[in-house]
Design a protein around this motif. Structure first.
Motif, short mmCIF file in Angstrom:
data_model
loop_
_atom_site.label_atom_id
_atom_site.label_comp_id
_atom_site.label_asym_id
_atom_site.label_seq_id
_atom_site.Cartn_x
_atom_site.Cartn_y
_atom_site.Cartn_z
N GLY A 29 53.00 29.63 26.81
CA GLY A 29 52.15 28.46 26.98
C GLY A 29 52.93 27.18 27.24
N ALA A 30 54.15 27.13 26.78
CA ALA A 30 55.00 25.96 27.02
C ALA A 30 55.51 25.94 28.46
CB ALA A 30 56.17 25.96 26.05
N LEU A 31 55.46 27.10 29.14
CA LEU A 31 56.03 27.20 30.49
C LEU A 31 54.99 27.39 31.58
CD1 LEU A 31 58.89 29.67 29.56
CD2 LEU A 31 59.07 27.19 29.84
N SER A 32 53.83 27.87 31.23
CA SER A 32 52.82 28.21 32.24
C SER A 32 51.49 27.59 31.87
CB SER A 32 52.67 29.74 32.32
OG SER A 32 51.65 30.06 33.24
N GLU A 33 50.74 27.24 32.88
CA GLU A 33 49.42 26.64 32.66
C GLU A 33 48.30 27.64 32.89
OE1 GLU A 33 49.07 23.14 35.01
OE2 GLU A 33 50.83 22.21 34.11
N ASP A 34 48.63 28.83 33.33
CA ASP A 34 47.58 29.80 33.67
C ASP A 34 47.77 31.08 32.87
OD1 ASP A 34 45.35 30.79 34.86
OD2 ASP A 34 46.07 30.57 36.90
N ILE A 35 47.23 31.05 31.66
CA ILE A 35 47.37 32.17 30.74
C ILE A 35 45.99 32.65 30.34
CG2 ILE A 35 48.11 32.79 28.40
CD1 ILE A 35 50.38 30.80 28.72
N GLY A 36 45.86 33.98 30.24
CA GLY A 36 44.61 34.56 29.77
C GLY A 36 44.88 35.52 28.63
N LEU A 37 43.94 35.56 27.69
CA LEU A 37 44.04 36.49 26.56
C LEU A 37 42.88 37.46 26.64
CD1 LEU A 37 45.90 34.18 25.61
CD2 LEU A 37 45.02 34.55 23.33
N PHE A 38 43.19 38.73 26.46
CA PHE A 38 42.19 39.79 26.54
C PHE A 38 42.29 40.64 25.28
CE2 PHE A 38 43.08 38.41 30.76
CZ PHE A 38 41.89 38.52 31.45
N PHE A 39 41.16 40.91 24.65
CA PHE A 39 41.12 41.71 23.43
C PHE A 39 40.25 42.93 23.68
CE2 PHE A 39 42.02 37.37 22.38
CZ PHE A 39 43.02 37.45 21.42
N LEU A 70 45.28 23.80 21.67
CA LEU A 70 46.26 22.72 21.84
C LEU A 70 47.20 22.99 23.01
CD1 LEU A 70 47.17 22.10 18.09
CD2 LEU A 70 45.60 20.78 19.52
N TYR A 71 47.36 24.27 23.36
CA TYR A 71 48.20 24.68 24.49
C TYR A 71 47.38 24.84 25.76
CZ TYR A 71 52.06 25.61 21.28
OH TYR A 71 53.07 25.48 20.36
N ASP A 72 46.13 24.40 25.73
CA ASP A 72 45.20 24.53 26.86
C ASP A 72 45.02 25.97 27.31
OD1 ASP A 72 44.63 21.80 26.99
OD2 ASP A 72 46.39 21.41 28.24
N ILE A 73 45.03 26.89 26.36
CA ILE A 73 44.77 28.29 26.66
C ILE A 73 43.29 28.53 26.38
CG2 ILE A 73 45.30 30.68 26.06
CD1 ILE A 73 48.12 29.66 25.27
N GLU A 74 42.53 28.57 27.44
CA GLU A 74 41.08 28.64 27.30
C GLU A 74 40.46 29.89 27.91
OE1 GLU A 74 40.04 24.97 29.10
OE2 GLU A 74 40.71 23.78 27.37
N GLN A 75 41.25 30.67 28.62
CA GLN A 75 40.74 31.89 29.24
C GLN A 75 40.92 33.04 28.24
OE1 GLN A 75 41.61 32.34 33.62
NE2 GLN A 75 43.23 30.92 33.00
N CYS A 76 39.90 33.28 27.43
CA CYS A 76 39.96 34.30 26.40
C CYS A 76 38.75 35.20 26.52
CB CYS A 76 40.00 33.67 25.01
SG CYS A 76 41.39 32.55 24.79
N TYR A 77 38.99 36.50 26.53
CA TYR A 77 37.92 37.47 26.75
C TYR A 77 37.98 38.57 25.69
CZ TYR A 77 38.19 35.21 31.30
OH TYR A 77 38.24 34.28 32.30
N VAL A 78 36.81 39.00 25.24
CA VAL A 78 36.68 40.08 24.27
C VAL A 78 35.78 41.14 24.88
CG1 VAL A 78 35.90 40.71 21.97
CG2 VAL A 78 36.92 38.49 22.35
N CYS A 79 36.18 42.39 24.77
CA CYS A 79 35.40 43.51 25.30
C CYS A 79 34.20 43.78 24.39
CB CYS A 79 36.28 44.75 25.40
SG CYS A 79 35.40 46.20 26.00
N GLU A 80 33.02 43.66 24.95
CA GLU A 80 31.79 43.85 24.19
C GLU A 80 31.67 45.26 23.63
OE1 GLU A 80 27.15 42.72 24.72
OE2 GLU A 80 28.14 43.63 26.46
N SER A 81 31.98 46.27 24.43
CA SER A 81 31.85 47.65 23.95
C SER A 81 32.86 47.95 22.84
CB SER A 81 31.98 48.65 25.10
OG SER A 81 33.22 48.53 25.74
N SER A 82 34.03 47.31 22.87
CA SER A 82 35.01 47.48 21.79
C SER A 82 34.49 46.87 20.49
CB SER A 82 36.34 46.84 22.17
OG SER A 82 36.94 47.50 23.26
#
Length: 119
Positions: A29-39, A70-82
């Motif tokens: 997050g300190a180096l990139s502005e385009d991060i996504g989290l997937f669960f 705070l790191y502007d990481i806003e692309q977060c997704y959770v699998c509904e079926s999981s």
């Protein structure tokens, strides 16, 4: 700059994968502005508000997910079926704001990233 996705697939306790993944997210997050989290799979358990790691003498890192905004990481997704497979309600409170999506939508979102790092 590469778009980087972090895929959380393991439960929060029993291994250090979740903690290591979160550390990697913060460092990236300190180096990139385009991060996504997937669960997906057992990774959805990472976001449960009802965890009590102190009862198994584990380090409580789960609250750290809350600082990702705070790191502007806003692309977060959770699998509904999981979530449903683990008896979790899609509308339940979580330690991180994340969009609950079906498997097809999750795959489409994941396909937009150049690099995928799994934890």
């Amino acid at each position: 700059m590469n778009r980087v996705a972090f895929l959380f697939t393991q439960a929060p306790h029993g291994s250090s994968a979740g903690r290591e993944g979160l550390d990697a997210v913060l460092a990236t997050g300190a180096l990139s502005e385009d991060i996504g989290l997937f669960f997906i799979g057992d990774g959805v358990l990472q976001l449960s508000c009802e965890q009590q790691p102190e009862k198994i003498l584990a380090r409580n890192y789960i609250a750290t997910f809350g600082v990702l905004a705070l790191y502007d990481i806003e692309q977060c997704y959770v699998c509904e079926s999981s979530l449903l497979a683990r008896g979790m309600h899609p509308e339940a409170a979580r330690v991180l704001n994340a969009d609950v999506v079906d498997a097809a939508s999750l795959r489409q979102a994941l396909a937009r990233f150049d690099r995928i790092i799994c934890f």
